[in-house]
Scaffold this active site. Structure first.
Site, mmCIF file in Angstrom:
data_model
loop_
_atom_site.group_PDB
_atom_site.id
_atom_site.type_symbol
_atom_site.label_atom_id
_atom_site.label_comp_id
_atom_site.label_asym_id
_atom_site.label_seq_id
_atom_site.Cartn_x
_atom_site.Cartn_y
_atom_site.Cartn_z
ATOM 1 C CB SER A 92 43.403 29.324 56.896
ATOM 2 O OG SER A 92 44.242 28.351 56.370
ATOM 3 C CG HIS A 147 50.811 33.208 59.318
ATOM 4 N ND1 HIS A 147 51.922 34.001 59.319
ATOM 5 C CD2 HIS A 147 50.832 32.555 58.134
ATOM 6 C CE1 HIS A 147 52.594 33.826 58.202
ATOM 7 N NE2 HIS A 147 51.961 32.949 57.447
ATOM 8 C CG HIS A 163 52.488 34.105 53.555
ATOM 9 N ND1 HIS A 163 53.300 33.133 54.084
ATOM 10 C CD2 HIS A 163 53.042 34.452 52.371
ATOM 11 C CE1 HIS A 163 54.308 32.911 53.256
ATOM 12 N NE2 HIS A 163 54.178 33.695 52.213
ATOM 13 N N GLY A 164 48.607 33.347 55.182
ATOM 14 C CA GLY A 164 47.507 33.362 56.139
ATOM 15 C C GLY A 164 46.149 33.351 55.458
ATOM 16 C CB THR A 208 45.099 27.351 59.719
ATOM 17 O OG1 THR A 208 46.392 27.817 60.133
ATOM 18 C CG2 THR A 208 44.226 27.135 60.935
ATOM 19 C CG ASP A 228 55.843 28.504 53.288
ATOM 20 O OD1 ASP A 228 56.188 29.440 52.548
ATOM 21 O OD2 ASP A 228 54.795 28.509 53.957
ATOM 22 C CG HIS A 229 56.798 30.917 56.739
ATOM 23 N ND1 HIS A 229 56.850 32.289 56.890
ATOM 24 C CD2 HIS A 229 55.512 30.643 56.376
ATOM 25 C CE1 HIS A 229 55.655 32.816 56.645
ATOM 26 N NE2 HIS A 229 54.827 31.842 56.304
HETATM 27 O O1 G3H Z 1 52.864 30.047 54.568
HETATM 28 C C1 G3H Z 1 51.824 29.466 54.903
HETATM 29 C C2 G3H Z 1 50.577 30.174 55.035
HETATM 30 O O2 G3H Z 1 50.764 31.506 55.229
HETATM 31 C C3 G3H Z 1 49.513 29.484 55.804
HETATM 32 O O3 G3H Z 1 48.763 30.332 56.644
HETATM 33 O O4 G3H Z 1 47.827 28.549 58.078
HETATM 34 O O5 G3H Z 1 46.967 30.852 58.190
HETATM 35 O O6 G3H Z 1 46.500 29.471 56.185
HETATM 36 P P1 G3H Z 1 47.428 29.756 57.314
HETATM 37 ZN ZN ZN Z 2 52.854 32.029 55.792
#
Ligand code: G3H
Ligand code: ZN
Length: 271
Positions: A205, A174, A202-203, A227, A80-81
């Site tokens: 959480s 994120h 993404h993001g 997260t 990832d990323h």
């Molecule tokens: O690529 C991973 C995610 O975008 C995780 O994002 O930590 O905010 O859930 P998060």
């Molecule tokens: Zn991400």
């Protein structure tokens, strides 16, 4: 069972959750949560997690693959990323079925050029490739609050690069520790109609359950979560660490807390 291919789990019309692996306890918790929920899952290892492991991809990838192999759950492995091409090129040797190449901090033209090259390499090795369309000015790339993906630009980006999936900016951000994000549902629906590839959130959480359910109904497919596991893990460790010396005494309940979060979110996303 052995790892399955990411491409086989990312099916339009169905939500699939992808959770970030940092330590082996994360991998064990994700797989246990998937078994409990009876749902497939993606374990993803980020470039930042590889840096944490002294830049070594092999050990944490092998551990995650071994945890998956010992389980009855369907598990895919995703890198990832990735911004470092040298790391991208190591993915094929470590069991990954897919990679996210993240060129979102480049301007549009540079992102297209770099992503198209990443796609060509990934496809030559049989890997599924996710990319992200960033926007200038976003402090957190495409996922800063307020940043949105433009559907017209996204259509051009997908056509120019040949990506298999696209991470889009629709209101999540994120590393949120509170679940207060409000998604742009009309935009999700517009992107689903406009784009021929699965959409990635993404993001996640910071996105509440009802918003996640609606996002999947609207057409989001791959839901990335990191997260939320660390909030659960660290919350338990904070409570228990002063009473114990043996790390197993606080890592075991912390791992259980993460698997509970995984099972819950899988029921929300894939249920
Ligand atoms: O690529 C991973 C995610 O975008 C995780 O994002 O930590 O905010 O859930 P998060
Ligand atoms: Zn991400």
């Amino acid at each position: 069972m052995p790892l399955v291919k990411t491409a086989d789990l990312v099916t339009p019309g169905r939500g699939i959750a992808a959770f970030n692996v940092i330590t082996v306890e994360h991998a064990e918790a994700i797989v246990a949560g998937a078994e409990e929920a009876g749902a497939p899952v993606i374990c993803q290892i980020s470039e930042n997690a590889v840096k944490f492991h002294h830049g070594r991809l092999g050990p944490i990838a092998a551990a995650t693959a071994a945890v998956a192999a010992a389980s009855s759950a369907q598990v895919a492995l995703h890198l990832d990323h990735v911004t470092d091409l040298a790391l991208l090129h190591r993915a094929a040797d470590h069991g990954f079925g897919s990679v996210m190449y993240d060129g979102s901090h480049h301007d549009y033209a540079e992102n297209v050029t770099r992503t198209a090259a990443a796609v060509a390499w990934a496809h030559s090795r049989g890997l599924w490739l996710e990319a992200e369309l960033g926007e200038v000015g976003g402090k957190d790339g495409a996922h800063a609050p307020g940043v949105r993906t433009d559907p017209g630009e996204a259509v051009s980006f997908v056509a120019a690069t040949g990506v298999d999936a696209l991470a889009v900016a629709v209101g999540s951000s994120h590393a949120m520790t509170e679940r207060t994000a409000a998604l742009d549902h009309p935009l999700i629906r517009a992107l689903r109609v406009a784009l021929p590839v699965p959409l990635v959130l993404h993001g996640s959480s910071g996105v509440p359950d009802h918003e996640l359910r609606e996002a999947v109904r609207d057409g989001m497919v791959k839901i990335n979560i990191g997260t939320a596991l660390n909030v659960a893990f660290t919350g338990v460790v904070r409570q228990a660490v002063n009473d114990h010396v043996d790390p197993r005494r606080y890592l075991a309940p912390a791992r259980d807390a993460m698997s509970g979060v995984v099972a819950h979110l899988l029921r929300v996303i894939a249920g």
